[in-house]
Scaffold this motif. Structure first.
Motif, PDB file in Angstrom:
ATOM      1  N   TRP A 341       0.844  -1.188   0.000  1.00 17.94           N
ATOM      2  CA  TRP A 341       0.000   0.000   0.000  1.00 17.94           C
ATOM      3  C   TRP A 341       0.886   1.248   0.000  1.00 17.94           C
ATOM      4  CZ3 TRP A 341      -3.810  -1.601   4.528  1.00 17.94           C
ATOM      5  CH2 TRP A 341      -4.534  -2.723   4.126  1.00 17.94           C
ATOM      6  N   ASN A 342       0.375   2.290  -0.623  1.00 19.17           N
ATOM      7  CA  ASN A 342       1.171   3.505  -0.807  1.00 19.17           C
ATOM      8  C   ASN A 342       1.195   4.377   0.449  1.00 19.17           C
ATOM      9  OD1 ASN A 342       1.658   2.887  -3.573  1.00 19.17           O
ATOM     10  ND2 ASN A 342      -0.477   3.421  -3.963  1.00 19.17           N
ATOM     11  N   VAL A 343       2.362   4.909   0.750  1.00 15.22           N
ATOM     12  CA  VAL A 343       2.498   5.833   1.881  1.00 15.22           C
ATOM     13  C   VAL A 343       2.248   7.244   1.353  1.00 15.22           C
ATOM     14  CG1 VAL A 343       4.004   6.665   3.728  1.00 15.22           C
ATOM     15  CG2 VAL A 343       4.153   4.276   2.956  1.00 15.22           C
ATOM     16  N   VAL A 344       1.042   7.743   1.606  1.00 13.35           N
ATOM     17  CA  VAL A 344       0.594   8.997   0.982  1.00 13.35           C
ATOM     18  C   VAL A 344      -0.118   9.891   2.005  1.00 13.35           C
ATOM     19  CG1 VAL A 344       0.476   8.242  -1.429  1.00 13.35           C
ATOM     20  CG2 VAL A 344      -1.350   7.581   0.123  1.00 13.35           C
ATOM     21  N   PRO A 345       0.647  10.430   2.968  1.00 14.35           N
ATOM     22  CA  PRO A 345       0.007  11.201   4.043  1.00 14.35           C
ATOM     23  C   PRO A 345      -0.815  12.389   3.552  1.00 14.35           C
ATOM     24  CG  PRO A 345       2.428  11.213   4.264  1.00 14.35           C
ATOM     25  CD  PRO A 345       2.100  10.252   3.190  1.00 14.35           C
ATOM     26  N   ASP A 346      -0.368  13.056   2.475  1.00 19.77           N
ATOM     27  CA  ASP A 346      -1.171  14.220   2.046  1.00 19.77           C
ATOM     28  C   ASP A 346      -2.533  13.798   1.510  1.00 19.77           C
ATOM     29  OD1 ASP A 346       1.076  13.408   0.459  1.00 19.77           O
ATOM     30  OD2 ASP A 346       0.215  14.618  -1.169  1.00 19.77           O
ATOM     31  N   PHE A 347      -2.666  12.544   1.076  1.00 22.34           N
ATOM     32  CA  PHE A 347      -3.982  12.058   0.655  1.00 22.34           C
ATOM     33  C   PHE A 347      -4.932  11.940   1.853  1.00 22.34           C
ATOM     34  CE2 PHE A 347      -2.593   9.655  -3.462  1.00 22.34           C
ATOM     35  CZ  PHE A 347      -2.188  10.866  -4.011  1.00 22.34           C
ATOM     36  N   CYS A 348      -4.358  11.757   3.023  1.00 25.38           N
ATOM     37  CA  CYS A 348      -5.184  11.685   4.233  1.00 25.38           C
ATOM     38  C   CYS A 348      -5.876  13.036   4.438  1.00 25.38           C
ATOM     39  CB  CYS A 348      -4.304  11.343   5.436  1.00 25.38           C
ATOM     40  SG  CYS A 348      -5.205  11.126   6.976  1.00 25.38           S
ATOM     41  N   ARG A 349      -5.120  14.103   4.267  1.00 26.95           N
ATOM     42  CA  ARG A 349      -5.689  15.447   4.395  1.00 26.95           C
ATOM     43  C   ARG A 349      -6.746  15.685   3.328  1.00 26.95           C
ATOM     44  NH1 ARG A 349      -2.169  21.089   4.296  1.00 26.95           N
ATOM     45  NH2 ARG A 349      -3.966  22.504   4.247  1.00 26.95           N
ATOM     46  N   LYS A 350      -6.472  15.253   2.101  1.00 25.31           N
ATOM     47  CA  LYS A 350      -7.457  15.429   1.019  1.00 25.31           C
ATOM     48  C   LYS A 350      -8.730  14.634   1.286  1.00 25.31           C
ATOM     49  CE  LYS A 350      -4.128  16.582  -2.551  1.00 25.31           C
ATOM     50  NZ  LYS A 350      -3.693  16.452  -3.948  1.00 25.31           N
ATOM     51  N   MET A 351      -8.558  13.414   1.791  1.00 27.99           N
ATOM     52  CA  MET A 351      -9.712  12.562   2.097  1.00 27.99           C
ATOM     53  C   MET A 351     -10.602  13.223   3.148  1.00 27.99           C
ATOM     54  SD  MET A 351     -10.763   9.422   1.229  1.00 27.99           S
ATOM     55  CE  MET A 351     -12.417  10.049   1.109  1.00 27.99           C
ATOM     56  N   LEU A 352      -9.953  13.735   4.193  1.00 30.84           N
ATOM     57  CA  LEU A 352     -10.723  14.397   5.263  1.00 30.84           C
ATOM     58  C   LEU A 352     -11.467  15.615   4.709  1.00 30.84           C
ATOM     59  CD1 LEU A 352      -8.088  14.126   8.134  1.00 30.84           C
ATOM     60  CD2 LEU A 352     -10.299  12.939   8.043  1.00 30.84           C
ATOM     61  N   GLY A 353     -10.820  16.354   3.835  1.00 35.75           N
ATOM     62  CA  GLY A 353     -11.452  17.539   3.237  1.00 35.75           C
ATOM     63  C   GLY A 353     -12.651  17.151   2.375  1.00 35.75           C
ATOM     64  N   TRP A 354     -12.516  16.078   1.631  1.00 37.42           N
ATOM     65  CA  TRP A 354     -13.607  15.599   0.757  1.00 37.42           C
ATOM     66  C   TRP A 354     -14.828  15.222   1.596  1.00 37.42           C
ATOM     67  CZ3 TRP A 354     -16.397  11.077  -0.533  1.00 37.42           C
ATOM     68  CH2 TRP A 354     -16.938  11.016  -1.817  1.00 37.42           C
ATOM     69  N   ILE A 355     -14.576  14.515   2.695  1.00 41.03           N
ATOM     70  CA  ILE A 355     -15.671  14.111   3.593  1.00 41.03           C
ATOM     71  C   ILE A 355     -16.320  15.352   4.210  1.00 41.03           C
ATOM     72  CG2 ILE A 355     -16.176  12.965   5.805  1.00 41.03           C
ATOM     73  CD1 ILE A 355     -13.894  10.960   5.023  1.00 41.03           C
ATOM     74  N   ASP A 356     -15.461  16.271   4.636  1.00 38.27           N
ATOM     75  CA  ASP A 356     -15.954  17.496   5.274  1.00 38.27           C
ATOM     76  C   ASP A 356     -16.905  18.262   4.337  1.00 38.27           C
ATOM     77  OD1 ASP A 356     -15.591  19.412   7.617  1.00 38.27           O
ATOM     78  OD2 ASP A 356     -15.110  20.709   5.910  1.00 38.27           O
ATOM     79  N   ARG A 357     -16.518  18.365   3.081  1.00 35.60           N
ATOM     80  CA  ARG A 357     -17.345  19.123   2.121  1.00 35.60           C
ATOM     81  C   ARG A 357     -18.591  18.348   1.719  1.00 35.60           C
ATOM     82  NH1 ARG A 357     -12.211  19.887   0.261  1.00 35.60           N
ATOM     83  NH2 ARG A 357     -12.428  18.344  -1.398  1.00 35.60           N
ATOM     84  N   ARG A 358     -18.412  17.091   1.359  1.00 34.71           N
ATOM     85  CA  ARG A 358     -19.545  16.332   0.808  1.00 34.71           C
ATOM     86  C   ARG A 358     -20.622  16.066   1.857  1.00 34.71           C
ATOM     87  NH1 ARG A 358     -20.041  13.371  -4.000  1.00 34.71           N
ATOM     88  NH2 ARG A 358     -21.610  11.734  -3.965  1.00 34.71           N
TER      89      ARG A 358
END
Ligand code: GBH
Length: 463
Positions: A341-358
Motif C-alpha cells: 500500500w502507498n504511503v501517501v500522508p497528504d492524501f489523508c488530508r485530502k480525504m478528510l477535506g472531501w468528507i468534510d465538504r460532501r
C-alpha cells in the motif's frame, strides 16, 4: 509542537476475530471466518485464527499493555457468535462474562471502550441457514443482536460503531471471494452492501429508541476509503477520481448523509443496485452520530484507456473496476508498506477535506490508520520500527493540517493496531502492531512506535 484540540480521542484498535482465539471455548459458536480459514488455500499457508493472539486468555495482560502506554481509548469488536452462538436465540453467558471482564478492566484503568458490533465475523449459522448478508432479513438479526449488546454493556460502553468497513464485506467477501464467505459475483456485493446499510440503520434505530436517552452514548458507522487522485489535470481524469471516491465511500456514506446512492452508481450499476424503500430510507438517513473513517492509502485515477476488465486481484478497486470505469495506477516515487500500500500522508488530508465538504462538516474519527512493515517476524527488527513512527507521524501531521488549516472537525485517531494479529487472508505474514507478538509463545513486546505514540498521547500533539 503541533497540538491537537482539547478532548481529542487517542486510541488503538483491534478486532475480535484477529486477536481472541479460543474459537471453540466456553460455548462460542463458529463464524464465517472460522469456516473460511479452514478451507485449504484460502489463507496464507492455511493459517487460521483458532488461537491468534490468545487474547481471550490474556485480557488482563493486554489491558496492562494499554495502561503501560497511557492509551486513552481502546477500539475492539464483539464476536457475535461468542455472545449468540447461533447468531440468534440463546445468549452465551460465558461470552457476556468475557466482555464484562474486558470492559471493567478498561474502565478501571481509565481507558474508554469503543465497541464495534460487527467486524466481519458473521455467525456461521446465519450464513448456512439464510445466506448471510445477501438475505434482507439479516438486518433484523443484526438489530436483535445489537439490542442485546446495548442491554448488557451499554451501562458502561458509550461509544458504539455498528459496522467496520462494509465495503470489504461487500467487495472482498461477495465480489472476488478473497474474504469470507468467499462469494464471487458482480451482483451480490451490491446486495450485501444494501443489507449492511439497512442493518446499520436498524441497529441505530434500536439504540436511539430504547437506549440512547438513558445510556447517553453515541453511535456511528466506520467506512474505509482509499483516496483517488486524478492522474492528470484533464477533466476526464478528474471525473474518474471523483467517480472512484463515490463508488468507494459514497456508496455507503451517501445513503446515510444524503439519502441515496450516488447518481454515478445508479447510472452505471442499473438494476443490480437495490432501491431503498421509503421506510428504509427514513431509517438510513441521518443514522450516524459521527463519521468513522479507516484510512490507509490511495492511488492515481484516470479515465480507462481501453475496456475495463474485471480482475479478481484484491487491490485497487477490489474487482469492481468494470462498473466504475476507473483505471488505477501508482506514482513510481511512492514509498510502499509491506502490504504494497502507498504511503501517501497528504492524501489523508485530502480525504478528510472531501468528507468534510460532501457530508456537511461531520464530526470525524479516524478509527484505523497504520502500516505493516517487512522483517518484523524478528522481534529485534520489530522493536526498532522507526518507519512506523515516521508513517504515523506524517499521517498525524496531515490530520493536524486538516484540522487547523482546513477546518475539518476531526475528533480522534486510532492506530491500527494494538498488537500484531491475524491479518485475514494474509494470516500472520503481515504485522501492523504497536506491539510485537511471538505467535509460538504468545509473548508481547512493545515496539518503538508504542513508546513514541505514548508520548504523542501524553502531550496531545506532535513534537
Ligand atoms: C482494515 O481494512 C481492517 O479493518 C482491519 O481488520 C485490517 O486488519 C487492516 O485494515 C489491515 O489490513 O493500495 O494504497 O490504495 C483495510 C482495507 C482496503 C485499506 C485496501 C487499504 C489499499 C490501499 N484496505 N486499501 S492502496
Amino acid at each position: 509542537m503541533k497540538s491537537f484540540p482539547a478532548h481529542f480521542t487517542w486510541g488503538a484498535a483491534t478486532a475480535s476475530h484477529q486477536i481472541e482465539g479460543a474459537w471453540r471455548e466456553d460455548g462460542r459458536g463458529p463464524c464465517i471466518w472460522d469456516a473460511f480459514a479452514h478451507i485449504p488455500g484460502k489463507v496464507y499457508q492455511n493459517q487460521n485464527a483458532d488461537v491468534a493472539c490468545d487474547h481471550y486468555h490474556r485480557v488482563e495482560e493486554d489491558v496492562a499493555l494499554m495502561k503501560a502506554m497511557g492509551l486513552k481509548a481502546y477500539r475492539f469488536s464483539f464476536s457475535w457468535s461468542r455472545l449468540l452462538p447461533q447468531g440468534r436465540g440463546a445468549i452465551n453467558e460465558a461470552g457476556v462474562a468475557f466482555y464484562n471482564r474486558l470492559i471493567d478492566a478498561l474502565l478501571a484503568n481509565n481507558i474508554t471502550p469503543w465497541v464495534t458490533l460487527y467486524h466481519w465475523d458473521l455467525p456461521l449459522a446465519l450464513q448456512m441457514e439464510m445466506d448471510g448478508l445477501i438475505n434482507p432479513e439479516i438486518a433484523d438479526h443484526f438489530a436483535h443482536y445489537a439490542g442485546i449488546c446495548f442491554e448488557r454493556f451499554g451501562d458502561r460502553v458509550k461509544n458504539w460503531i455498528t459496522l467496520n468497513e462494509p465495503w470489504c464485506s461487500a467487495v472482498l467477501g461477495h465480489g472476488i471471494g478473497y474474504f469470507a464467505p468467499g462469494r464471487i459475483s458482480q451482483t451480490e456485493p451490491y446486495l450485501a452492501a444494501h443489507n449492511l446499510i439497512r442493518a446499520h440503520a436498524k441497529i441505530v434505530d434500536v439504540y436511539r429508541r430504547k437506549f440512547q436517552a438513558t445510556q447517553k452514548g453515541v453511535i456511528g458507522i466506520t467506512n474505509n476509503c482509499d483516496w483517488r487522485e486524478p492522474k492528470t489535470d484533464s477533466a476526464a481524469d478528474r471525473a474518474a477520481a471523483e467517480r472512484g471516491l463515490e463508488f468507494f465511500l459514497g456508496w455507503f456514506a451517501d445513503p446515510i448523509y444524503r439519502g441515496d446512492y450516488p447518481d454515478s452508481m445508479r447510472s452505471a450499476v442499473g438494476d443490480r443496485l437495490p432501491q431503498f424503500s421509503d421506510a428504509d430510507r427514513a431509517l438510513v438517513r441521518g443514522s450516524s452520530d459521527f463519521f468513522g473513517l479507516n484510512f490507509y492509502g490511495g492511488m492515481l485515477a484516470s479515465e480507462p484507456s481501453s475496456e475495463v476488465v474485471t480482475s479478481t486481484v484484491p487491490t485497487g478497486n477490489g474487482g469492481m473496476a468494470a462498473d466504475q470505469r476507473v483505471e488505477l495506477s501508482d506514482d513510481p516515487s511512492w514509498e510502499k508498506t509491506d502490504m504494497n500500500w502507498n504511503v501517501v500522508p497528504d492524501f489523508c488530508r485530502k480525504m478528510l477535506g472531501w468528507i468534510d465538504r460532501r457530508y456537511s462538516h461531520p464530526a470525524i474519527y479516524i478509527t484505523e490508520n497504520g502500516c505493516a512493515l517487512p522483517g518484523e517476524d524478528d522481534v529485534a527488527v520489530a522493536i526498532n520500527d522507526t518507519r512506523r513512527v515516521d508513517f504515523i507521524n506524517r499521517y498525524l501531521a496531515a490530520c493536524h493540517a486538516a484540522i487547523n488549516e482546513d477546518g475539518v472537525n476531526l475528533r480522534g485517531y486510532f492506530v491500527w493496531t494494538l498488537m500484531d494479529n491475524f491479518e485475514w487472508a494474509l494470516g500472520y505474514s503481515k504485522r501492523f502492531g504497536l506491539h510485537h507478538v511471538d505467535f509460538t509463545t504468545g509473548k508481547r513486546t512493545p515496539k518503538a512506535s508504542a513508546k513514541w505514540f505514548a508520548g504523542v498521547m501524553a502531550r496531545n500533539g506532535l513534537e
